[in-house]
Design an enzyme around this catalytic site. Structure first.
Site, mmCIF file in Angstrom:
data_model
loop_
_atom_site.group_PDB
_atom_site.id
_atom_site.type_symbol
_atom_site.label_atom_id
_atom_site.label_comp_id
_atom_site.label_asym_id
_atom_site.label_seq_id
_atom_site.Cartn_x
_atom_site.Cartn_y
_atom_site.Cartn_z
ATOM 1 N N HIS A 161 26.296 33.709 54.110
ATOM 2 C CA HIS A 161 26.405 34.690 55.198
ATOM 3 C C HIS A 161 25.536 35.916 54.964
ATOM 4 O O HIS A 161 25.243 36.656 55.892
ATOM 5 C CB HIS A 161 27.863 35.118 55.363
ATOM 6 C CG HIS A 161 28.722 34.032 55.930
ATOM 7 N ND1 HIS A 161 29.121 34.008 57.243
ATOM 8 C CD2 HIS A 161 29.229 32.912 55.375
ATOM 9 C CE1 HIS A 161 29.843 32.931 57.469
ATOM 10 N NE2 HIS A 161 29.933 32.241 56.347
ATOM 11 N N ASP A 185 20.935 43.009 56.287
ATOM 12 C CA ASP A 185 22.192 42.387 56.696
ATOM 13 C C ASP A 185 21.913 40.911 56.967
ATOM 14 O O ASP A 185 20.861 40.572 57.522
ATOM 15 C CB ASP A 185 22.684 43.050 57.995
ATOM 16 C CG ASP A 185 24.196 43.207 58.037
ATOM 17 O OD1 ASP A 185 24.889 42.368 57.438
ATOM 18 O OD2 ASP A 185 24.682 44.150 58.670
#
Ligand code: GDG
Length: 493
Positions: A163, A374
């Site tokens: 992720h 991110d």
């Protein structure tokens, strides 16, 4: 079977000694819970409470009710949790994989506990798996799990999804356990990343560190020994329909209107982040200050609501970050507040319930999503899905994975560039309504089409595809290398 660090419910002990459960927070839970509700299965993870306690199973059974899936807890002592989660996961892998290697503490003891705990997860997987299960492992806390399961003799298909970003070669090389970790990852049959950036970084590391590995299928198949490992990029989505539905609800509309009234119908800017140094909150506040100084017409016209959700506050860097944020909010409000009137920043340090969060999204005219790096950033997508009147403008960091998909609708910024971000804030405030609608329309279509259910389907299709020539994913799903190149070679300023 889904395996992740935490279960989607957190168990804790109430004042009267009974165990209570509450739904977990964070990107992974938001993404996967609707999927398990949809398909059924078993979720393996840590229940949020130290050690094994007889009541944990009962509390978990109550939490899921008749939802159609089961939860299998991994019991961890406080000491294991410290070395595995706070230690190796969050003081080595998290900063390293977000390119912040100077924040890493490469403590060999952390590594030892990390491996030991990955073995414990493997044990619970083995106890709960049936012959034909597909085991889908999530995220950086469980990089060694594939190798542990293989050592224990499991030969069913294993998938892994990262992720968070995968770092570039020269950063990854800093990791003292770089060979072991890379080889362990190659024990999975499918390794998924959020973006081409991460996939390419991983492939570079494999090419350089493991010269015995070969690549076929346009770099999407790694041949190592007698194993074939698929590598792909699968940008995660959200349950867009649910966000849209809730954003349309009467309660959310009323809460959003109340928020506008509270800020005297000024232009509402919104930041929503976990307390984390990767989310770029201090630089964002500094950019907001720069905007107010550079463009005095913004003063009294805009209000920033910054929501910070408490997270990892046992780690000193996170406590320092909170102090820095509060100091900046104080400084900026001190410089610009009009007593009895306008306060430029409203700071909220707590988690909001989901409908309140959606009301904030719906009310905001501008969202500031400016992480330093991110994996994806779901807040950006949730804001688009909730902006049902298509009046919202998204200011988005180029270094969020979401930028690859939302680049045509968002105003992209380099979060390190204070002037550039301040200019984007000013530009967003002046953006004509038609242009806002056009940009938001583009992003909403993307978020709706590439939602979390599609993400799961694409991952599972890639895991089970027999026709390997069809394995490279269609261009409408993953931005092509050419499109990505065109983006990076465009001067933002
Ligand atoms: C990791 C990766 C990747 C936030 N505040 C509240 C609240 N949230 C929810 C949001 C969103 C989630 O938390 C945050 O997700 P992000 O994607 O922004 O960030 P991470 O937690 O760092 O997630 C990230 C993600 O995994 C998924 O792959 O995108 O890159 O770092 O869903 O809605 N939820 C509630 N109240 C809040 O105040 N209820």
């Amino acid at each position: 079977m889904v395996v992740s660090n935490r279960l989607p419910f957190v168990i804790s002990r109430a004042a009267d000694g009974t165990l209570v459960s509450r739904p977990g927070s964070g990107g992974l839970v938001t993404a996967l819970l609707p999927v398990l509700r949809d398909r059924g299965g078993v979720w393996v993870g840590w229940p949020g409470i130290a050690d094994r306690d007889g009541d944990v199973d009962a509390a978990l059974a109550t939490a899921t009710g008749k939802a159609g899936y089961q939860l299998a807890p991994v019991a961890l002592s406080a000491q294991e949790q410290a070395g595995f989660y706070y230690g190796f996961s969050n003081e080595v892998l998290w900063p390293l994989f977000h390119d912040l290697h100077s924040l890493c503490i490469f403590d060999p003891e952390f590594w030892r506990v990390y491996c030991e705990v990955n073995r414990k997860y493997a044990q619970v997987v083995l106890e709960n798996t049936h012959g034909d299960d597909f085991v889908w492992v999530h995220d950086y806390q469980l990089l060694m799990l594939g190798s542990e399961l293989r050592h224990a003799g499991l030969d069913t298909p294993l998938g892994f999804f990262l992720h968070i970003p995968f770092p570039p070669l020269d950063i990854y090389l800093k990791l003292p356990w770089r060979f072991t970790l890379l080889r362990a990852l190659l024990e999975f049959d499918l390794i998924g990343f959020q973006t081409l950036r991460d996939q390419r970084n991983f492939t570079d590391c494999v090419r350089t560190l493991l010269p015995e590995a070969g690549f076929t299928h346009r770099g999407q198949m790694v041949q190592i020994g007698d194993r074939q490992v698929r590598v792909g990029c699968f940008p995660i989505g959200i349950d867009a329909a649910a966000f849209e539905r809730q954003a349309h609800s009467e309660q959310v509309a009323a809460d959003a209107a109340a928020l506008h009234a509270q800020v005297n119908h000024r232009e509402l800017l919104l930041g929503v982040d976990r307390l984390d140094y990767t989310k770029g909150i201090p630089l964002r506040l500094e950019a907001f200050r720069t905007a107010l100084r550079k463009y005095p017409d913004l003063q009294e016209r805009v209000t920033l609501i910054q929501v910070v959700v408490p997270s990892r506050d046992d780690i000193p860097q996170y406590r320092d970050l909170k102090i820095r944020i509060e100091q900046l909010v104080g400084e900026i409000n001190g410089e610009f507040t009009r007593p009895g009137g306008w306060v430029p920043i409203h700071y909220v340090y707590r988690a909001l319930d989901r409908l309140k969060l959606i009301a904030y999204y719906r009310a905001a005219q501008i969202a500031l999503v400016t992480p330093l790096k991110d994996g994806m950033n779901l807040v950006a997508k949730e804001f688009c899905a909730s902006s049902v009147k298509r009046t919202g403008v998204l200011i988005l960091s180029e270094f969020a994975g979401a930028a690859a998909q939302l680049q045509h609708g968002a105003l992209l910024v380099n979060p390190y560039d204070l002037d550039g971000t301040a200019d984007a804030i000013h530009r967003a405030c002046l953006l004509p309504a038609a242009e806002r609608r056009r940009r938001m329309g583009l992003m909403r279509r993307n978020v709706r089409r590439q939602d979390v259910f599609r993400w799961v389907n694409r991952f599972l299709e890639a895991a089970f595809a027999h026709d390997l020539d069809a394995f490279p994913l269609p261009d409408d799903y993953v931005p092509s290398a050419e499109a990505e190149h065109a983006y990076w070679s465009t001067e933002l300023d």
